[in-house]
Structure formats: C-alpha cells, structure tokens
Design a protein around this motif. Sequence first.
Motif, PDB file in Angstrom:
ATOM      1  N   PRO A   1       0.845  -1.205   0.000  1.00 21.20           N
ATOM      2  CA  PRO A   1       0.000   0.000   0.000  1.00 21.20           C
ATOM      3  C   PRO A   1       0.878   1.253   0.000  1.00 21.20           C
ATOM      4  N   THR A   2       0.545   2.234  -0.848  1.00 20.78           N
ATOM      5  CA  THR A   2       1.426   3.402  -0.956  1.00 20.78           C
ATOM      6  C   THR A   2       0.736   4.730  -0.649  1.00 20.78           C
ATOM      7  N   SER A   3      -0.597   4.731  -0.483  1.00 25.24           N
ATOM      8  CA  SER A   3      -1.243   6.015  -0.176  1.00 25.24           C
ATOM      9  C   SER A   3      -1.111   6.291   1.315  1.00 25.24           C
ATOM     10  N   GLU A   4      -1.141   7.556   1.671  1.00 29.22           N
ATOM     11  CA  GLU A   4      -1.078   7.958   3.092  1.00 29.22           C
ATOM     12  C   GLU A   4      -2.180   7.239   3.868  1.00 29.22           C
ATOM     13  N   LEU A   5      -3.373   7.248   3.236  1.00 24.70           N
ATOM     14  CA  LEU A   5      -4.549   6.622   3.860  1.00 24.70           C
ATOM     15  C   LEU A   5      -4.278   5.159   4.228  1.00 24.70           C
TER      16      LEU A   5
ATOM     17  N   SER B   1       5.791   6.171   5.728  1.00 21.16           N
ATOM     18  CA  SER B   1       6.187   5.821   4.362  1.00 21.16           C
ATOM     19  C   SER B   1       7.587   5.201   4.360  1.00 21.16           C
ATOM     20  N   GLU B   2       8.468   5.683   5.273  1.00 24.44           N
ATOM     21  CA  GLU B   2       9.835   5.124   5.326  1.00 24.44           C
ATOM     22  C   GLU B   2       9.773   3.646   5.719  1.00 24.44           C
TER      23      GLU B   2
ATOM     24  N   LEU C   1      11.071  -3.137   0.210  1.00 31.08           N
ATOM     25  CA  LEU C   1      12.356  -3.486  -0.424  1.00 31.08           C
ATOM     26  C   LEU C   1      12.897  -4.795   0.159  1.00 31.08           C
ATOM     27  N   GLU C   2      12.698  -4.978   1.459  1.00 35.72           N
ATOM     28  CA  GLU C   2      13.151  -6.251   2.063  1.00 35.72           C
ATOM     29  C   GLU C   2      12.409  -7.440   1.430  1.00 35.72           C
TER      30      GLU C   2
ATOM     31  N   GLU D   1      10.040   6.646  -6.177  1.00 34.81           N
ATOM     32  CA  GLU D   1      11.117   6.171  -5.288  1.00 34.81           C
ATOM     33  C   GLU D   1      10.994   4.658  -5.048  1.00 34.81           C
ATOM     34  N   LEU D   2       9.763   4.200  -4.758  1.00 34.56           N
ATOM     35  CA  LEU D   2       9.542   2.773  -4.491  1.00 34.56           C
ATOM     36  C   LEU D   2       9.931   1.928  -5.710  1.00 34.56           C
TER      37      LEU D   2
END
Length: 492
Positions: free
Chosen positions: A94-98, A108-109, A116-117, A146-147
């Motif tokens: 999941p990438t949205s703030e929500l 997000s970090e 990535l792991e 970035e992802l």
Amino acid sequence: MIKILDTTLRDGEQTPGVSLTPSEKLEIALKLDELNVDIIEAGSAITSKGEREGIKLISQQNLNAEICSFVRALPIDIDHALECDVDSVHLVVPTSELHMKYKLKKTSEETLQSALEAVQYGKDHGLIVELSAEDATRSDINFLIELFSKGAEIGADRACVCDTVGILTPEKSIELFKTLSNSINIPISAHCHNDFGMATANTLCAIRGGAKQCHLTINGIGERAGNSSLEEVVMALHNLYNEKTKIITEKLYETSRVVSRLMKLPVSPNKSLVGDNAFAHEAGIHVDGLMKHTSTYEPLSPEEVGNKRRIILGKHSGKSALKYKLNLMEVSLNNEEFEEVYSKIKNLGDLGKYISDIDLKTVINEVKGHKIDEKIILNELTVVSGNKITPLASIKLDFADEDNKHKSIIETAYGVGPVDASINALRKALSGFADISLIDYQVSSIGKGTDALVEVVVKLRRGNEVVEVKKSQSDIIRASVEAVMEGVNLLI
Ligand SMILES: CC(=O)SCCNC(=O)CCNC(=O)[C@H](O)C(C)(C)COP(=O)(O)OP(=O)(O)OC[C@H]1O[C@@H](n2cnc3c(N)ncnc32)[C@H](O)[C@@H]1OP(=O)(O)O
Ligand SMILES: CC(=O)C(=O)O
C-alpha cells in the motif's frame, strides 16, 4: 506486444461469495492457458490450504503461462507462494497515506523499507517479482517513483500501478503512466477497478501512456464492481488501437462461459463482446442492414470472439428478419402465408412476448393448418413430496419406435423438491432419445394467492438449436414438465 496478466483466479475470485475448489481453479487455468494469457495470477497462497492446493496444482501443469501468486510485503506470504512452486509473485505494497497510516500503521519510510526487504527476499528465492503499489492512484507520485526505482535497483522485474478503488479517469491515466514510464526503467503494468465503470478506458489509456502490461479478468469480475475486462481491453487494443497481444480471441466466448459456470456468476446479456445479446439483433432496420452487409450494424464479426450472431423475432422485426429465419428453418411460404405469419409475429410482439423458434414454428403450423406432431407423449406423472420423504417422481412416456410400434418408458428419480424430482425423472426417461440439455429454468407467479397461475419458462438446447417454451398453469409441477416436453418435441 502488450502482455496480459489474467487475475480471474485471484482478484476475480475475490468477488464476494465466490470460492473455487482446487480442481475448479485448474479447469479455469487450463482455459486461460489455451487463451494464451502471458501470466496467470492463480490466487493468494497465504489465503488457505485449499488455495495453496489449487495454485500448486496449476504450477504442476507446466503451462505456457507464467504462474503467479499475490503476496503482501511479508516473508511468510512469499514462503507460502514458494511452497506452491510459482514462477512469480505479485508483491503488493500500500502506498497512499490513507492505507499506510490507517491500515498498515506504518510511516512511508517503514513501508518502503519492508517493501524493499520483501523484494530482496523474493529475488533471493529465485522468483520473478512484480512490485505493485496498492491505492497508487491516491498516492504521492514521488513516493511511487522512489519505491519502483529502488525496487528495480534490487531486481524487481516489473512495476504495477493499482487503481484500487477505481477513481482514475482516462485523462489522468495517460498522464500518470507517461510520468512513471519516463522515470523508471522496468515495464509497468496497470491494474484498474471498475467502480465508476471506467476500468477498460483507464487501462487502455494507461497503455497509451506507456504501460506494457495490464491486469484483467474474464467477464470483468472482481472486487466490488470488478476489474478491467479481458475481452474488452484485448479486443479494443486489437481493433481500435492497433496494438497486439498474444490472446487467441476466438476462445473468448467459451472461456467466459467456463468462468461464469464455475464461479456461478451469470454473464449479463448485454455484456460487451461475450454477452448473448452482443451480436443479437431484433430491430427490422438493423436486420435488413445486416443481411445486406454485416458491418452495417456489427463493429466486428461475432466469430472473432467465438460468439455468434442471433436474429431475434419480436415487435421490432421487419420482413427481412422473418425471411432469414424461414430460410434457416428451410420453410417456404407463399405470399399470403408469409404476410399472415408476419402479422401474427407483430401481434405476439405487441403482447410483450419474446418470439422463440418454437413460437415461430407454432405460428407457421397454424397458418399452414398443420397439426404439431407430438413425437413423445407424457402419459403419466406421479409425484410424492412431504416433510418425511425425499421428493420422488415417476414418469411414463409413450412414443413410436423406428418401426412405428408403440413403446413406453417409465423412470423414477429423487430431487431436492417435487419439481426437481419430476425434471430428473423426465431427464432420465429422455436420455435415450437425444442429447437435449435444459439450459435455463425460470418460474414466476402471475397474480397473487396460492391459487395464482405460475409461468414457467424453460430453455432447451440440442446441438446448435435452442428453444424457449413458456407454460402457464396453476400447478407448478405440470407447468414445468409440460414446458420441457413441448420443447423436446420441437427439438427432436
Ligand atoms: C486490493 C486487494 O485486492 S488486496 C488482496 C486482498 N486479498 C486478500 O485479502 C486475500 C485473502 N485474505 C486472507 O485470507 C486473510 O486476510 C490473510 C490470510 C491474508 C490475513 O489474515 P489475518 O492475518 O487474519 O489478517 P487480516 O485479514 O485480519 O488483516 C490483514 C493484515 O494484513 C496487513 N496487510 C495488508 N496489506 C498488506 C501488505 N500489502 N503488506 C503487509 N501487510 C499487509 C494488514 O495491515 C493487517 O495486518 P494487522 O492484522 O497486523 O493489522
Ligand atoms: C492489488 C489489488 O488487487 C488492488 O490494489 O486492487
């Protein structure tokens, strides 16, 4: 060449109420492989033991398609996928703030780190990894870049942008996929949902923007309002956008029906391309045009998708349609008879009636003064039902054999109810006559009260011929059996 990831067995199977057994999953996977999809997302291995059995069964077949499992960004999900011997994982983050804040409860970090792991874990175990951003269309574009860039650096093979709640528009889709294609150097895939009915348009625009692959489902099934439909996207790519895929389009209709049958999800008649009305025509002006040149009212030929043209008679029919049907039935009428049949068809249409082939045959026989030949006669029907007995029916049919000698056949059968038992007994009795199948049975009440008339509509098929018969009776069992008998007598 645009690559197709078919997710009928994963997102499609997430349709509420749908659950497939391992052998049903396999049956669909075999059809998808025949259709020549590039990737089959066979399920989510973490879901259950049965799901893993299904995915493993599919992996064992050595299909041409790449076999993929959905996984979360968690080693345990990847371990379960590995257990099923899949070629690849659709690794979803999941990438949205929500989603990150409320669902994952991560920053997000932290999300990036665990994604990535997980990519690294998948690559270390020899998997093809499609790194997928969930709710990407409500996510910060820089975070997506970035992802995907960092994922690609450590070996992710493909990226996927999910319009998880279907809020993309075609214009935004082109822009988004253009920006991402210019920023990352692995192929990008589009996964669109149909909440606003724009999944197909959004997927096509994603491809115009630079997507090289798309996630699709047969009949557009999937979560909520479904996913982009495979038949729609593929045929639009081929016919309207001059793009190629490997799909063998002539197999679309039969694949659609296998999925519909096994998932128990009927295909709406007006479903584009594979619906039964997609190439059906009633209006006189259309049928006349079609008879002169099929392209007048068909944007592509039904054979291209394995569907077929159907000319339906009804209130809107013109004389060309009637002539076409009479030709098919090899019936010749003189002018007077033709006009009379045509006028009766119009009258039936005005009464709101769908005019099946059987109705047309009945009208023709009436006009020609022929008596309909009942080849098989229902002589006896006995049904026993109650609260302490499994419903049971016995049936006696009379017929004349090849030497015109009178014969009878008696059969009995159980059923879940008295109608089912009667139809089962009838099926058994008729099994020696012809390969006739009951493809639809509907019942409705005309009026109120326990003595109301019921209307039974049955559809029967023998080879390519389908007849529909309606019977109204106050006795539901007789209405059902007599409707089937009438259909059978017309088909044999
Ligand atoms: C948009 C989509 O289509 S996503 C795909 C949806 N598919 C499915 O859900 C597959 C079927 N699901 C299941 O069988 C179950 O949900 C399971 C086995 C996956 C998980 O079951 P449970 O462990 O009981 O968790 P539950 O379903 O209650 O909650 C989901 C958990 O996954 C976490 N999660 C959700 N997405 C991700 C992700 N992409 N990466 C890591 N964790 C995730 C949630 O935060 C939640 O964790 P929490 O319990 O620590 O809060
Ligand atoms: C992953 C997925 O199915 C979605 O985001 O819709």
